[in-house]
Design an enzyme around this catalytic site. Structure first.
Site, PDB file in Angstrom:
ATOM      1  N   HIS A  67      42.356  56.812  35.136  1.00  0.00           N
ATOM      2  CA  HIS A  67      43.160  57.996  34.809  1.00  0.00           C
ATOM      3  C   HIS A  67      44.596  57.852  35.326  1.00  0.00           C
ATOM      4  O   HIS A  67      45.566  58.203  34.643  1.00  0.00           O
ATOM      5  CB  HIS A  67      42.478  59.232  35.415  1.00  0.00           C
ATOM      6  CG  HIS A  67      43.250  60.489  35.269  1.00  0.00           C
ATOM      7  ND1 HIS A  67      43.994  61.022  36.302  1.00  0.00           N
ATOM      8  CD2 HIS A  67      43.416  61.332  34.212  1.00  0.00           C
ATOM      9  CE1 HIS A  67      44.575  62.143  35.884  1.00  0.00           C
ATOM     10  NE2 HIS A  67      44.246  62.356  34.634  1.00  0.00           N
ATOM     11  N   GLU A  70      46.490  55.511  33.083  1.00  0.00           N
ATOM     12  CA  GLU A  70      46.862  56.193  31.834  1.00  0.00           C
ATOM     13  C   GLU A  70      48.160  56.984  32.022  1.00  0.00           C
ATOM     14  O   GLU A  70      49.068  56.934  31.181  1.00  0.00           O
ATOM     15  CB  GLU A  70      45.723  57.124  31.406  1.00  0.00           C
ATOM     16  CG  GLU A  70      46.054  58.006  30.214  1.00  0.00           C
ATOM     17  CD  GLU A  70      45.588  59.442  30.405  1.00  0.00           C
ATOM     18  OE1 GLU A  70      46.402  60.359  30.164  1.00  0.00           O
ATOM     19  OE2 GLU A  70      44.430  59.646  30.796  1.00  0.00           O
ATOM     20  N   HIS A  71      48.263  57.697  33.140  1.00  0.00           N
ATOM     21  CA  HIS A  71      49.470  58.485  33.422  1.00  0.00           C
ATOM     22  C   HIS A  71      50.714  57.596  33.495  1.00  0.00           C
ATOM     23  O   HIS A  71      51.772  57.963  32.981  1.00  0.00           O
ATOM     24  CB  HIS A  71      49.311  59.215  34.762  1.00  0.00           C
ATOM     25  CG  HIS A  71      48.762  60.596  34.627  1.00  0.00           C
ATOM     26  ND1 HIS A  71      49.429  61.711  35.061  1.00  0.00           N
ATOM     27  CD2 HIS A  71      47.601  61.043  34.102  1.00  0.00           C
ATOM     28  CE1 HIS A  71      48.696  62.791  34.813  1.00  0.00           C
ATOM     29  NE2 HIS A  71      47.579  62.416  34.245  1.00  0.00           N
ATOM     30  N   GLU A 143      46.886  67.973  39.537  1.00  0.00           N
ATOM     31  CA  GLU A 143      45.934  68.012  38.416  1.00  0.00           C
ATOM     32  C   GLU A 143      44.504  68.079  38.939  1.00  0.00           C
ATOM     33  O   GLU A 143      43.673  68.828  38.411  1.00  0.00           O
ATOM     34  CB  GLU A 143      46.130  66.780  37.526  1.00  0.00           C
ATOM     35  CG  GLU A 143      45.289  66.802  36.267  1.00  0.00           C
ATOM     36  CD  GLU A 143      45.584  65.619  35.350  1.00  0.00           C
ATOM     37  OE1 GLU A 143      44.689  65.247  34.582  1.00  0.00           O
ATOM     38  OE2 GLU A 143      46.706  65.070  35.403  1.00  0.00           O
TER      39      GLU A 143
END
Length: 417
Positions: A67, A70-71, A143
């Site tokens: 994740h 991906e950011h 997040e």
């Protein structure tokens, strides 16, 4: 080029596996203005322990790396954020990380090839520095905090914790604030070089395209790379039994929500099994079922029961979720029906027709097609198999799955009050 056709629904997929190992799938949709592309790599949140193909080193990375990576992929060395650049072209661009893979995508009616330039540029040119990795830590930490405060996500994570003892699917996709504090630029480059190789990636394209032409356009933009050896993923051994029977949490919600789970250890054809499970859930739990009407009349069910079958090579389970003032009462009734009822011929035929119509409608939208073909292909499934195997799912087979998966298995329940 491999051509897969289903004459029943008049759909054709064109598949080419390149010399570098990358697979490109094109599903043409004539007379549509919208175009969609999704590029995925088989690197998800459960892939935190592996052996590098070239060096042969055994690597363990912190939870949440897929994740985090991906950011960071959108930030380029020249300071451009590729996500905003794609949006400035009038394209609906995004990316997401699942348990099993990471995907980058965009959809639009114009500027497709300009978008393709940008997509294939940023995915093939990572740019990580100590500074930009550190900057992202706070953003992702926030997040994670939002996820922790989301009742539906807490419900799901707690259900996975009930079902699984060791499998990393029970971990949050984004990791924890503690785990992401250990991620460095070296961690990201190691994972990128291992998992973002073309041989571990699949691209799906749908819209008004000539398959050979669009595949050639993709080839022009691919950086030259030799085919890579197999990535050896290492997963902990998982017992067949559930981890624990229940998990209850309290959060700021007006009505309790619940999720019932069944762990699936069956060695079945997962395409046929998914069709069977959908027939079971529609027949016994759907809005036309006796159970739903009973729960609704008693004021026990505030929404429909949503059943979902999730599976990969490393896990499989069915979860049934809903909203009720008395989740445990609903749980008792759902268990009673699943463990004592069988599917009648009439319910089987009715449910099968309904589900078939839903399957066919999936092929009407280019975005649905792209997401579906990517997710299935990464699991070694051709999406047209669902239509091909539909008629092979018999009433006897459905009742066999009902018996083995629901009647003989212990269930779990996650509740958020």
């Amino acid at each position: 080029m491999e051509i897969i056709e289903n004459k029943q629904i008049k759909e054709t997929a064109y598949i080419e596996t390149l010399d570098n190992g990358m697979k490109i799938i094109v599903v043409p949709k004539k007379d549509t203005s919208k175009k969609y592309i999704i590029w995925g790599t088989k690197f998800g949140s459960i892939d935190n322990h592996f052996i590098e193909p070239e060096a042969g080193n055994e690597i363990t990375v912190p939870d949440g790396v897929a994740h985090y990576l991906e950011h960071k992929m959108f930030e380029q060395e020249n300071g451009v954020d590729s996500l905003y650049k794609l949006m400035a072209l009038g394209l609906d661009a995004n990316a997401y990380t699942t348990n099993d893979y990471t995907a980058y995508l965009f959809a639009g009616t114009e500027n497709f090839y300009e978008g393709l330039d940008e997509l294939m540029d940023y995915v093939q040119h990572p740019y990580f520095t100590d500074e930009n990795v550190e900057k992202e830590r706070g953003i992702i930490g926030q997040e994670i905090g939002r996820y922790d405060d989301e009742p539906s996500w807490k419900l799901y994570v707690n259900a996975m914790d009930c079902l699984y003892k060791n499998n990393p699917i029970k971990l949050d996709i984004a990791g924890t604030v503690e785990s992401i504090s250990k991620i460095t630029k070296e961690t990201l480059y190691s994972c990128y070089n291992t998992f973002y190789h073309p041989s571990n990636m699949i691209m799906c394209i749908s819209g008004d395209f000539e398959p050979e032409k669009i595949i050639n356009e993709v080839k022009k933009r691919l950086l030259p790379k030799e085919k890579m050896g197999e990535i050896k993923r290492i997963y902990p051994e998982e017992p067949k039994e559930i981890n624990k029977k229940e998990n209850e949490a309290k959060m700021g919600i007006s009505m309790p929500i619940f999720m019932i789970g069944f762990k699936d250890n069956l060695k079945e054809d997962k395409v046929k099994e998914q069709i069977a499970i959908e027939i079971i859930s529609n027949s016994l739990l759907g809005k036309t079922s006796e159970l739903y009407q009973e729960l609704y009349d008693e004021g026990l069910l505030m929404s429909s029961l949503d059943a979902d079958f999730e599976f990969s090579d490393e896990y499989a389970h069915v979860v049934i979720g809903g909203e009720s003032k008395d989740p445990r009462k609903v749980y008792e009734k759902v268990e009673e029906v699943l463990k004592n009822e069988i599917i009648s011929k009439e319910d089987f035929e009715r449910s099968k027709k309904k589900i078939y119509g839903e399957y066919v409608s999936e092929y009407n939208d280019v975005e649905n097609i792209g997401r579906m073909f990517l997710a299935d292909s990464l699991r070694g499934i051709n999406s047209l198999e669902y239509i091909d195997k539909f008629n092979k799912v018999t009433l006897e087979y459905v009742n066999k799955i009902l018996d083995k998966l629901f009647k003989q298995n212990e269930s779990v329940i996650s509740i958020v009050k």
